[in-house]
Design a protein around this motif. Sequence first.
Motif, mmCIF file in Angstrom:
data_model
loop_
_atom_site.group_PDB
_atom_site.id
_atom_site.type_symbol
_atom_site.label_atom_id
_atom_site.label_comp_id
_atom_site.label_asym_id
_atom_site.label_seq_id
_atom_site.Cartn_x
_atom_site.Cartn_y
_atom_site.Cartn_z
ATOM 1 N N PRO A 4 37.856 34.722 59.977
ATOM 2 C CA PRO A 4 37.574 36.003 59.303
ATOM 3 C C PRO A 4 36.570 35.863 58.170
ATOM 4 O O PRO A 4 35.769 36.786 57.928
ATOM 5 N N LEU A 5 36.587 34.726 57.488
ATOM 6 C CA LEU A 5 35.622 34.528 56.402
ATOM 7 C C LEU A 5 34.204 34.436 56.936
ATOM 8 O O LEU A 5 33.262 35.004 56.353
ATOM 9 N N TRP A 6 34.028 33.737 58.062
ATOM 10 C CA TRP A 6 32.690 33.643 58.633
ATOM 11 C C TRP A 6 32.206 35.009 59.135
ATOM 12 O O TRP A 6 31.025 35.358 58.961
ATOM 13 N N ARG A 7 33.102 35.770 59.748
ATOM 14 C CA ARG A 7 32.716 37.112 60.201
ATOM 15 C C ARG A 7 32.350 38.006 59.013
ATOM 16 O O ARG A 7 31.378 38.774 59.074
ATOM 17 N N ALA A 8 33.133 37.911 57.948
ATOM 18 C CA ALA A 8 32.830 38.702 56.756
ATOM 19 C C ALA A 8 31.496 38.284 56.149
ATOM 20 O O ALA A 8 30.719 39.128 55.671
ATOM 21 N N LEU A 9 31.216 36.967 56.169
ATOM 22 C CA LEU A 9 29.948 36.492 55.620
ATOM 23 C C LEU A 9 28.767 37.012 56.435
ATOM 24 O O LEU A 9 27.725 37.390 55.866
ATOM 25 N N SER A 10 28.917 37.064 57.765
ATOM 26 C CA SER A 10 27.835 37.588 58.604
ATOM 27 C C SER A 10 27.536 39.045 58.251
ATOM 28 O O SER A 10 26.364 39.437 58.078
ATOM 29 N N GLY A 11 28.585 39.860 58.126
ATOM 30 C CA GLY A 11 28.370 41.252 57.738
ATOM 31 C C GLY A 11 27.798 41.381 56.343
ATOM 32 O O GLY A 11 26.936 42.246 56.086
ATOM 33 N N TYR A 12 28.262 40.524 55.432
ATOM 34 C CA TYR A 12 27.765 40.568 54.049
ATOM 35 C C TYR A 12 26.263 40.294 54.003
ATOM 36 O O TYR A 12 25.516 40.952 53.270
ATOM 37 N N VAL B 296 23.966 40.767 56.292
ATOM 38 C CA VAL B 296 23.166 41.891 56.826
ATOM 39 C C VAL B 296 23.147 43.049 55.828
ATOM 40 O O VAL B 296 22.085 43.628 55.536
ATOM 41 N N LEU B 297 24.307 43.401 55.287
ATOM 42 C CA LEU B 297 24.370 44.536 54.361
ATOM 43 C C LEU B 297 23.585 44.263 53.078
ATOM 44 O O LEU B 297 22.883 45.149 52.563
ATOM 45 N N THR B 298 23.689 43.038 52.546
ATOM 46 C CA THR B 298 22.957 42.736 51.312
ATOM 47 C C THR B 298 21.464 42.634 51.554
ATOM 48 O O THR B 298 20.655 42.909 50.654
ATOM 49 N N MET B 299 21.052 42.254 52.754
ATOM 50 C CA MET B 299 19.619 42.262 53.088
ATOM 51 C C MET B 299 19.096 43.698 53.077
ATOM 52 O O MET B 299 18.025 43.991 52.511
ATOM 53 N N LEU B 300 19.859 44.619 53.678
ATOM 54 C CA LEU B 300 19.455 46.028 53.665
ATOM 55 C C LEU B 300 19.457 46.589 52.240
ATOM 56 O O LEU B 300 18.581 47.397 51.874
ATOM 57 N N TYR B 301 20.425 46.153 51.431
ATOM 58 C CA TYR B 301 20.490 46.617 50.046
ATOM 59 C C TYR B 301 19.263 46.154 49.261
ATOM 60 O O TYR B 301 18.668 46.921 48.477
ATOM 61 N N ALA B 302 18.860 44.872 49.471
ATOM 62 C CA ALA B 302 17.683 44.360 48.760
ATOM 63 C C ALA B 302 16.416 45.120 49.167
ATOM 64 O O ALA B 302 15.571 45.465 48.318
ATOM 65 N N VAL B 303 16.287 45.407 50.449
ATOM 66 C CA VAL B 303 15.118 46.175 50.908
ATOM 67 C C VAL B 303 15.157 47.581 50.331
ATOM 68 O O VAL B 303 14.115 48.136 49.915
ATOM 69 N N GLY B 304 16.355 48.182 50.259
ATOM 70 C CA GLY B 304 16.465 49.517 49.683
ATOM 71 C C GLY B 304 16.078 49.544 48.212
ATOM 72 O O GLY B 304 15.422 50.503 47.747
ATOM 73 N N LEU B 305 16.473 48.515 47.457
ATOM 74 C CA LEU B 305 16.061 48.444 46.044
ATOM 75 C C LEU B 305 14.544 48.370 45.921
ATOM 76 O O LEU B 305 13.945 49.005 45.036
ATOM 77 N N PHE B 306 13.909 47.623 46.798
ATOM 78 C CA PHE B 306 12.446 47.509 46.750
ATOM 79 C C PHE B 306 11.784 48.860 47.051
ATOM 80 O O PHE B 306 10.843 49.285 46.372
#
Length: 417
Positions: free
Chosen positions: A15-23, A25-35
């Motif tokens: 479950p930790l690895w699955r959560a890390l995979s989702g994290y 992707v979501l944080t990559m989209l968040y960083a692009v959104g901030l830019f």
Amino acid sequence: MAERERVMRMSVEQPLWRALSGYRVLTMLYAVGLFVSGYEHFRRPGVAIGYYAVLSVWTLATLPRVANAAACTKRFLAADLTVALSGILLTPVADSPARVLDGGPTLPSIWTAGAVLAFAIKGGWRWAAVASTLVAAANLVERGAPARDTVHNVVLVWVASIAIGYVVEVARASERTLARALEIEAATRERERLARDIHDGVLQVLAMVQRRGAVLGGEAADLGRLAGEQEVALRMLVSGGLVPVARTARTGAATADTDGSAGTVVGGGPVPDDGPGSPLDLRALLAPYASARVSLAEPGAAVLLPAPEARELAAAVGAALDNVDRHAGPGARAWILVEDEPDEVVVTVRDDGPGIPEGRLAQAEGEGRLGVAQSIRGRLRDLGGRAELLSVPGQGTEVELTVPKRTKDPRGKAGRR
């Protein structure tokens, strides 16, 4: 084993690895959104666009790498952390100096925490500490000087990653313990099944050969005796016995040495000895006494006593069995029962012989035959224990040997409970 494979599939890491995979992707989209939301403030937006292109491709392409611990290699972790550190150090180049001084977000923003968490899940808290330290150093270089918000973010990432790494290490240790327990449980069930099968087949055949050989006599009697010894050895094997029964023509048990040390058992070989100061397992000392006519019942766990006490108690048991061999007749059987109580060890030797006539022990002591008085009661008295003898004519004899366990008094001296 199937049980262990099921434990690994239930691993808390997955479950930790699955959560890390989702994290990631979501944080990559968040960083692009901030830019995108602060595009007009960037001094060199082309640098930021190039970095986000690399970050997006890297994040999506490496999702299989963060699917499990086996795929997440050290080389990948080093490259992943390099991508995060590069984005932090490129922030002053792409963003305006005013935003950097005001504590604006770095190019990877909170995506960096995902790279550190991968270290924590893969290698535990030590790997997490190294990765978070490198991130802290990169943030200080990016800002040019320590700032309150920078220190706050660095400490937060540091504490969170180390805590998660420690929890992962504890979870792995617990999983290994559980897997080992399941293996032992499965092996015990299989052993019990084999014991039932052996009891229903081989042991009954050996017992029948022993009985028929005794009836037929001659060479058949020798064959029956050997079958009886093998029956005892096989019973000890399937029940977890410590040492095999030695082949010996003597059907009783054993006698102590003439000096009373019980260092060697007749027909059983030398007893185990790990040194004068080491405790001995009483079961190992009594196991050689088992034979076709002597049954041994013992606890499943070790019965530890100081070496001298264990030897003396075993010698007293040998003396009791010697009396059975001499006085109960060639057809008598004996049973040894070992009980490990919290404060004492109790060994009971019982036979189905004719018993001891009333007054016979006192008469034998008066005639100078001190087998019971010295070899049994004397030994137990020297150990601080006691020997109780109960005999009913025609109903056999029972000898109960009790030895207290040593303990430590509050002053650290050896005492007896």
